[in-house]
Design a protein around this motif. Structure first.
Motif, mmCIF file in Angstrom:
data_model
loop_
_atom_site.group_PDB
_atom_site.id
_atom_site.type_symbol
_atom_site.label_atom_id
_atom_site.label_comp_id
_atom_site.label_asym_id
_atom_site.label_seq_id
_atom_site.Cartn_x
_atom_site.Cartn_y
_atom_site.Cartn_z
ATOM 1 N N PRO A 82 -16.121 24.586 11.617
ATOM 2 C CA PRO A 82 -14.731 23.886 11.749
ATOM 3 C C PRO A 82 -14.144 24.111 13.199
ATOM 4 O O PRO A 82 -13.332 23.254 13.444
ATOM 5 N N CYS A 83 -14.257 25.120 13.737
ATOM 6 C CA CYS A 83 -13.463 25.293 15.212
ATOM 7 C C CYS A 83 -14.326 24.607 16.187
ATOM 8 O O CYS A 83 -13.753 24.050 16.974
ATOM 9 N N MET A 84 -15.589 24.614 15.927
ATOM 10 C CA MET A 84 -16.256 23.653 16.973
ATOM 11 C C MET A 84 -15.905 21.928 16.778
ATOM 12 O O MET A 84 -15.882 21.698 17.768
ATOM 13 N N ILE A 85 -15.773 21.713 15.618
ATOM 14 C CA ILE A 85 -15.455 20.138 15.319
ATOM 15 C C ILE A 85 -13.702 20.031 16.041
ATOM 16 O O ILE A 85 -13.861 18.940 16.500
ATOM 17 N N ARG A 86 -13.317 21.229 15.869
ATOM 18 C CA ARG A 86 -11.788 21.034 16.263
ATOM 19 C C ARG A 86 -11.653 21.383 17.928
ATOM 20 O O ARG A 86 -10.543 21.359 18.467
ATOM 21 N N GLY A 87 -12.963 21.547 18.720
ATOM 22 C CA GLY A 87 -12.561 21.977 20.052
ATOM 23 C C GLY A 87 -13.014 23.139 20.560
ATOM 24 O O GLY A 87 -12.476 23.492 21.691
ATOM 25 N N SER A 88 -13.630 24.047 19.930
ATOM 26 C CA SER A 88 -13.778 25.486 20.289
ATOM 27 C C SER A 88 -14.667 25.605 21.665
ATOM 28 O O SER A 88 -14.158 26.212 22.352
ATOM 29 N N ARG A 89 -15.429 24.513 21.869
ATOM 30 C CA ARG A 89 -16.244 24.442 22.966
ATOM 31 C C ARG A 89 -15.340 24.375 24.337
ATOM 32 O O ARG A 89 -15.420 24.831 25.431
ATOM 33 N N GLU A 90 -14.120 23.610 23.955
ATOM 34 C CA GLU A 90 -13.456 23.144 25.096
ATOM 35 C C GLU A 90 -12.624 24.273 25.617
ATOM 36 O O GLU A 90 -12.240 24.678 26.610
ATOM 37 N N ILE A 91 -12.117 25.154 24.476
ATOM 38 C CA ILE A 91 -11.267 26.170 24.614
ATOM 39 C C ILE A 91 -12.181 27.461 25.449
ATOM 40 O O ILE A 91 -11.673 27.790 26.376
ATOM 41 N N GLU A 92 -13.314 27.304 25.003
ATOM 42 C CA GLU A 92 -14.272 28.496 25.698
ATOM 43 C C GLU A 92 -14.501 27.949 27.237
ATOM 44 O O GLU A 92 -14.527 28.752 27.939
ATOM 45 N N TYR A 98 -5.593 43.794 17.210
ATOM 46 C CA TYR A 98 -6.683 42.806 17.174
ATOM 47 C C TYR A 98 -5.929 41.562 16.460
ATOM 48 O O TYR A 98 -5.754 41.209 15.432
ATOM 49 N N ASN A 99 -5.583 40.449 17.306
ATOM 50 C CA ASN A 99 -4.735 39.439 16.993
ATOM 51 C C ASN A 99 -5.192 38.040 17.091
ATOM 52 O O ASN A 99 -5.962 37.946 17.904
ATOM 53 N N TYR A 100 -4.949 37.355 15.891
ATOM 54 C CA TYR A 100 -5.243 36.062 15.967
ATOM 55 C C TYR A 100 -4.502 34.994 16.699
ATOM 56 O O TYR A 100 -3.234 35.183 16.462
ATOM 57 N N TYR A 101 -5.092 33.926 17.615
ATOM 58 C CA TYR A 101 -4.189 33.005 18.109
ATOM 59 C C TYR A 101 -4.745 31.671 17.488
ATOM 60 O O TYR A 101 -5.947 31.176 17.855
ATOM 61 N N GLU A 102 -4.013 30.905 16.794
ATOM 62 C CA GLU A 102 -4.730 29.656 16.057
ATOM 63 C C GLU A 102 -3.966 28.287 16.603
ATOM 64 O O GLU A 102 -2.932 28.446 17.249
ATOM 65 N N ASP A 103 -4.917 27.240 16.101
ATOM 66 C CA ASP A 103 -4.276 25.844 16.618
ATOM 67 C C ASP A 103 -4.198 25.883 18.136
ATOM 68 O O ASP A 103 -3.314 25.449 18.716
ATOM 69 N N ILE A 104 -5.327 26.564 18.827
ATOM 70 C CA ILE A 104 -5.317 26.535 20.380
ATOM 71 C C ILE A 104 -5.548 25.416 20.899
ATOM 72 O O ILE A 104 -6.430 24.557 20.342
ATOM 73 N N THR A 105 -5.049 25.025 21.949
ATOM 74 C CA THR A 105 -5.345 23.993 23.072
ATOM 75 C C THR A 105 -5.875 24.582 24.516
ATOM 76 O O THR A 105 -5.661 25.728 24.498
ATOM 77 N N PRO A 106 -6.684 23.894 25.111
ATOM 78 C CA PRO A 106 -7.139 24.436 26.365
ATOM 79 C C PRO A 106 -5.907 25.129 27.195
ATOM 80 O O PRO A 106 -6.103 25.884 28.042
ATOM 81 N N LYS A 107 -4.785 24.239 27.225
ATOM 82 C CA LYS A 107 -3.615 24.405 28.009
ATOM 83 C C LYS A 107 -3.086 25.637 27.538
ATOM 84 O O LYS A 107 -2.604 26.699 28.235
ATOM 85 N N ARG A 108 -2.698 25.960 26.073
ATOM 86 C CA ARG A 108 -2.357 27.239 25.844
ATOM 87 C C ARG A 108 -3.099 28.171 25.665
ATOM 88 O O ARG A 108 -2.628 29.473 26.181
ATOM 89 N N VAL A 109 -4.227 28.271 25.707
ATOM 90 C CA VAL A 109 -5.155 29.577 25.917
ATOM 91 C C VAL A 109 -5.173 30.159 27.223
ATOM 92 O O VAL A 109 -4.962 31.385 27.275
#
Length: 253
Positions: free
Chosen positions: A132-142, A193-204
């Motif tokens: 699910p995260c990969m489909i939503r752009g996790s590779r771009e986040i990384e 140990y905190n979660y940050y969700e609905d992330i974008t490359p700019k926001r990360v």
């Protein structure tokens, strides 16, 4: 001949261990340990300060003849105290506390990916890599993280502040993509140990810079149009008062 081949193999293993691309994740980096100046069994290690009392509290949850069941919470506490990673001395100390051979502790530390056996940054950033995260752009986040920090995956920045790894599903699929930040900057007392969700490359990148400044970015969804895991823009169904089923007593229906 055999001695020369063995020496060559040991040299290859040492080179692989030092190479930043040699592993996929910190915990599963390698199936063996090689002594180094900062990670060898001769270095003294023990719990100190308030963590000594925490150890007693953890052990109190288990019968005295099942102390080995405390291995995971004790390893977690040791990792927090040790700056986010487990040295072989720390694992040996845990084994001594719960009266098991050290190999039993090594088995746990090498199995679970949340245990790091090499150094990580004070802020260890873990990008979810599940579907699910990969489909939503996790590779771009990384990619945004690695590019901004100038490191490869599983490499620590030169200032020791940040490292980037991958973690499999962390249960926030409805808020994909997401990262988690393991904050070791204040030791075990201030560990979060905190979660940050609905992330974008700019926001990360903004989150990284806020952490660098010593700030605590708001955790949870980073989408201003969502409340927690609710739909963007608010609910579109179940808007009225919920009605109970017409008959709760099935036998009377």
């Amino acid at each position: 001949m055999l001695r020369r081949l063995a020496a060559q193999r040991i040299l290859e293993l040492r080179q692989a261990f030092r190479h930043p691309q040699a592993s996929r994740s910190f915990s599963t980096a390698l199936n063996y340990h090689l002594d180094s100046p900062d990670n060898n069994p001769d270095l003294p290690w023990e719990f100190y300060g308030k963590n000594k009392e925490k150890v007693k509290e953890i052990l109190s949850h288990y019968p005295s003849n099942y102390k080995q069941s405390a291995v995971i919470p004790l390893l977690d506490l040791a990792q927090q105290q040790h700056g986010g990673w487990l040295s072989v001395s720390a694992m040996n100390h845990v084994a001594k506390i719960i009266d098991v051979p050290p190999i039993r502790v090594y088995e746990v530390a090498t199995f679970y990916s949340m245990f790091n056996r090499t150094k990580v940054g004070k802020y260890h950033l873990l990008v979810c890599g599940t579907t699910p995260c990969m489909i939503r752009g996790s590779r771009e986040i990384e990619s945004a993280l690695l590019s901004h920090l100038g490191v490869e995956r599983n490499e620590v920045t030169k200032d020791g502040l940040f490292s980037v790894g991958e973690m499999e599903c962390m249960g926030s699929c409805v808020n994909a993509p997401m990262i988690t930040v393991a904050d070791y900057s204040s030791g075990s007392e201030g560990y979060t140990y905190n979660y940050y969700e609905d992330i974008t490359p700019k926001r990360v990148v903004e989150i990284v810079e806020a952490l660098r400044r010593g700030e605590k970015p708001p955790q949870g969804t980073q989408n201003a149009n969502r409340i927690n895991s609710g739909p963007e823009g608010g609910n579109t169904t179940l808007l009225g008062e919920l009605k109970p089923p017409p008959c709760r007593d099935l036998d009377a229906c």
